[in-house]
Design an enzyme around this catalytic site. Structure first.
Site, mmCIF file in Angstrom:
data_model
loop_
_atom_site.group_PDB
_atom_site.id
_atom_site.type_symbol
_atom_site.label_atom_id
_atom_site.label_comp_id
_atom_site.label_asym_id
_atom_site.label_seq_id
_atom_site.Cartn_x
_atom_site.Cartn_y
_atom_site.Cartn_z
ATOM 1 N N HIS A 54 -2.583 -1.168 55.421
ATOM 2 C CA HIS A 54 -2.003 -1.393 54.089
ATOM 3 C C HIS A 54 -0.493 -1.236 54.190
ATOM 4 O O HIS A 54 0.059 -0.134 54.065
ATOM 5 C CB HIS A 54 -2.586 -0.398 53.082
ATOM 6 C CG HIS A 54 -2.298 -0.750 51.657
ATOM 7 N ND1 HIS A 54 -3.290 -1.019 50.735
ATOM 8 C CD2 HIS A 54 -1.130 -0.897 50.988
ATOM 9 C CE1 HIS A 54 -2.741 -1.290 49.562
ATOM 10 N NE2 HIS A 54 -1.425 -1.223 49.695
ATOM 11 N N HIS A 81 3.065 -3.515 53.102
ATOM 12 C CA HIS A 81 3.610 -4.678 52.398
ATOM 13 C C HIS A 81 4.863 -5.212 53.095
ATOM 14 O O HIS A 81 5.787 -4.454 53.401
ATOM 15 C CB HIS A 81 3.968 -4.303 50.958
ATOM 16 C CG HIS A 81 2.774 -4.081 50.083
ATOM 17 N ND1 HIS A 81 2.224 -5.077 49.308
ATOM 18 C CD2 HIS A 81 2.016 -2.976 49.867
ATOM 19 C CE1 HIS A 81 1.189 -4.601 48.636
ATOM 20 N NE2 HIS A 81 1.040 -3.319 48.968
ATOM 21 N N ASP A 107 7.277 -7.076 51.866
ATOM 22 C CA ASP A 107 8.489 -6.906 51.057
ATOM 23 C C ASP A 107 8.813 -5.436 50.804
ATOM 24 O O ASP A 107 9.794 -5.122 50.128
ATOM 25 C CB ASP A 107 8.380 -7.666 49.728
ATOM 26 C CG ASP A 107 7.090 -7.381 48.983
ATOM 27 O OD1 ASP A 107 6.225 -6.658 49.524
ATOM 28 O OD2 ASP A 107 6.925 -7.880 47.856
ATOM 29 N N GLY A 157 0.137 -6.047 42.390
ATOM 30 C CA GLY A 157 0.853 -6.059 41.121
ATOM 31 C C GLY A 157 0.357 -4.962 40.195
ATOM 32 O O GLY A 157 -0.388 -4.069 40.614
ATOM 33 N N HIS A 215 -6.372 -3.942 45.584
ATOM 34 C CA HIS A 215 -5.653 -2.783 45.057
ATOM 35 C C HIS A 215 -6.462 -2.237 43.873
ATOM 36 O O HIS A 215 -6.658 -2.941 42.877
ATOM 37 C CB HIS A 215 -4.266 -3.176 44.556
ATOM 38 C CG HIS A 215 -3.212 -3.207 45.627
ATOM 39 N ND1 HIS A 215 -3.098 -4.238 46.517
ATOM 40 C CD2 HIS A 215 -2.221 -2.323 45.927
ATOM 41 C CE1 HIS A 215 -2.072 -4.002 47.327
ATOM 42 N NE2 HIS A 215 -1.521 -2.847 46.995
ATOM 43 N N GLU A 254 -5.422 3.123 42.002
ATOM 44 C CA GLU A 254 -4.073 3.661 42.227
ATOM 45 C C GLU A 254 -3.422 3.988 40.889
ATOM 46 O O GLU A 254 -3.088 5.139 40.616
ATOM 47 C CB GLU A 254 -3.213 2.667 43.007
ATOM 48 C CG GLU A 254 -1.800 3.168 43.277
ATOM 49 C CD GLU A 254 -0.899 2.106 43.888
ATOM 50 O OE1 GLU A 254 0.135 2.481 44.462
ATOM 51 O OE2 GLU A 254 -1.211 0.899 43.779
ATOM 52 N N ASP A 308 1.991 1.852 52.993
ATOM 53 C CA ASP A 308 2.218 1.071 51.777
ATOM 54 C C ASP A 308 3.551 0.342 51.873
ATOM 55 O O ASP A 308 3.594 -0.852 52.104
ATOM 56 C CB ASP A 308 2.138 1.947 50.526
ATOM 57 C CG ASP A 308 1.930 1.146 49.255
ATOM 58 O OD1 ASP A 308 1.509 -0.021 49.353
ATOM 59 O OD2 ASP A 308 2.155 1.692 48.158
#
Length: 376
Positions: free
Chosen positions: A25, A27, A29, A186, A213, A216, A313
Site C-alpha cells: 500500500h 501511493h 503521488d 479518495g 480503501h 480508515e 501509505d
C-alpha cells in the site's frame, strides 16, 4: 554545524533496511522526493509553500499531521500538480522504484489514479504507459546497483467521481503490461464501494484482483461494503475492523475478546489488512483508541490472528519508509525478527501475483531473513 547521523534502525542486532521487504500500500503521488517536486514545478504556475527540499518536506509532514483524512488529502494538490506530463510521471515512477529498492523492498505495488493526471493533455492510456516506463527504468537501475526489485501497478478509481468503471476497464486492458490490480481511493466517508457495484461486477467477471480503501475514515460498514460490493481480496487500511472486536477482559498478557461477525469473517478468511501505522495516526484513523502509535490496534489484531501487513501509505507526507514503519512498531510492541518476518510473509502471500511467483517471493524473504540472522 555538522549534521548528526541518525542510527540505522535495528531489531535483534540486524539492520531492518537490509532485510527483504514487501510493500503493498504505497501511493505514487505520495512518494515523491521533495527536490523532485521543486524541479518539476519549475516552468509551471504551481506555487510551492517552500523553495528548498528540506523545508518543503517539513511542510508536507506538518500539513498531513492533521488528524483528518480530508485535510491530509489536500497535500496531494501539489504532488499531483507536478505529475501532469509524461516526463514527470516517468521520472516520479523511476525514482519511486529506486527509493523502494534502496529501502530493501524486493516486491512493491504502487497505486495511483490515472484520471488525476490528464490536465497536461495525456490520455489515461498514455499516463499508464508513462508510469510503466518509469517503473521499468527504476527496476533496471536497481539491478545495475546490485539490487533486485519488481513493482506492479494498482490503478485507482476515485470513489467520488463518475469514472470508476472507465478506470476499471483501463486496469483490465493493461493487466499484461504492468497492472496487477484495482482500487478505489479518495474520501471514504459517504462514498462506499456500493456506489460502484457495476464496476466491481465487471472486475469480478474479468478476474482482476481488487483491494479497496475501507475502514480508515469510515467505520465497519465501509469494510462490509468493500467485501460484499467490492469483492475486495485485501482491505486498504481496514483499521476499523478492530471496532468489531470487543475486549471483554485483560489479565496480564491474556486478553478475552468477543468477535463480531464481520471481524470473525475477516480473520478466519485471512483477508489481509494493509495497515499503515504513521499514516493511520496522522489521519485520525486510530482516534477511537488513542493518539499514540502504542494505541494503534495493530498489535491486538496481530495477536488475535488477523493477517496484518505493514505499509507506508505516503512516504512524503509521513516522512517515512517501510524500514521506519517496522522500527516504529518494533519499538512500540517489542517485536523481534520473527514478527518482522511474519509481516513480510503475510504481505508476500497477499501480493497480486500468480501463486508460483508468490511462493518464490516467500522463499526469497525466508532465505533473506535467515542469512541476516546468521550474521548477527
Amino acid at each position: 554545524m555538522a549534521t548528526q547521523k541518525t542510527a540505522e534502525p535495528r531489531v535483534g542486532g540486524v539492520a531492518l533496511r537490509s532485510l527483504p521487504k514487501v510493500s503493498l500500500h504505497d501511493h505514487l503521488d505520495g512518494g515523491l522526493r521533495p527536490q523532485t517536486v521543486i524541479e518539476l514545478a519549475e516552468g509551471t504556475d504551481l506555487a510551492l509553500p517552500a523553495s528548498d527540499a528540506e523545508a518543503l518536506g517539513e511542510w508536507f509532514a506538518a500539513q498531513a499531521d492533521s488528524g483528518s483524512l480530508v485535510e491530509y488529502l489536500k497535500t496531494f494538490e501539489i504532488t499531483i500538480g507536478v505529475m501532469q506530463t509524461r516526463e514527470g510521471l516517468t521520472r516520479v515512477a523511476r525514482e519511486f522504484v529506486e527509493d523502494l529498492a534502496a529501502d530493501g523492498v524486493v516486491y512493491g505495488e504502487v497505486r495511483w489514479a490515472p484520471e488525476q493526471h490528464l490536465d497536461g493533455g495525456l490520455t489515461p492510456e498514455e499516463a499508464v504507459e508513462a508510469v510503466q516506463e518509469g517503473i521499468e527504468q527504476g527496476e533496471d537501475l536497481a539491478e545495475d546497483a546490485g539490487m533486485s526489485i519488481r513493482v506492479g501497478q494498482i490503478l485507482c478509481g476515485m470513489r467520488q467521481s463518475d469514472r470508476v468503471r472507465e478506470i476499471a476497464e483501463l486496469a483490465v486492458a493493461f493487466r499484461q503490461e504492468g497492472v496487477v490490480g484495482f482500487d478505489i481511493a479518495g474520501p471514504e466517508d459517504g462514498f462506499p464501494a456500493s456506489r460502484h457495484r457495476a464496476a466491481f461486477d465487471y472486475l469480478a467477471g474479468e478476474f482482476l484482483p481488487v483491494t479497496v480503501h475501507a475502514g480508515e475514515a469510515a467505520g465497519i460498514a465501509s469494510i462490509r461494503s468493500a467485501l460484499l460490493d467490492g469483492r475486495a481480496l485485501r482491505l486498504g487500511h481496514g483499521v476499523a475492523i478492530a471496532r468489531d472486536v470487543d475486549v471483554v477482559s485483560r489479565e496480564g498478557e491474556e486478553v478475552l475478546v468477543q468477535f463480531g461477525d464481520l471481524a470473525r469473517w475477516v480473520r478466519d478468511r485471512e483477508i489481509p489488512l494493509e495497515l499503515s501505522p504513521s499514516s493511520n495516526l496522522q489521519t485520525g484513523a486510530i482516534a477511537h483508541w488513542g493518539t499514540q502509535i502504542e494505541d494503534h490496534p495493530f498489535d491486538l489484531l496481530y495477536q488475535l490472528g488477523f493477517c496484518v501487513t505493514v505499509n507506508v501509505d505516503n512516504r512524503l507526507m509521513s516522512r517515512t519508509s517501510l524500514t521506519r514503519e517496522l522500527a516504529i512498531l518494533a519499538a512500540a510492541f517489542d517485536y523481534d525478527l520473527d514478527d518482522i518476518e511474519q509481516f513480510q510473509l503475510n504481505a508476500a502471500a497477499a501480493a497480486f501475483l500468480p501463486v508460483e511467483q508468490r511462493e518464490e517471493l516467500i522463499d526469497l524473504i525466508t532465505d533473506g531473513f535467515a542469512k541476516r540472522s546468521r550474521r548477527r
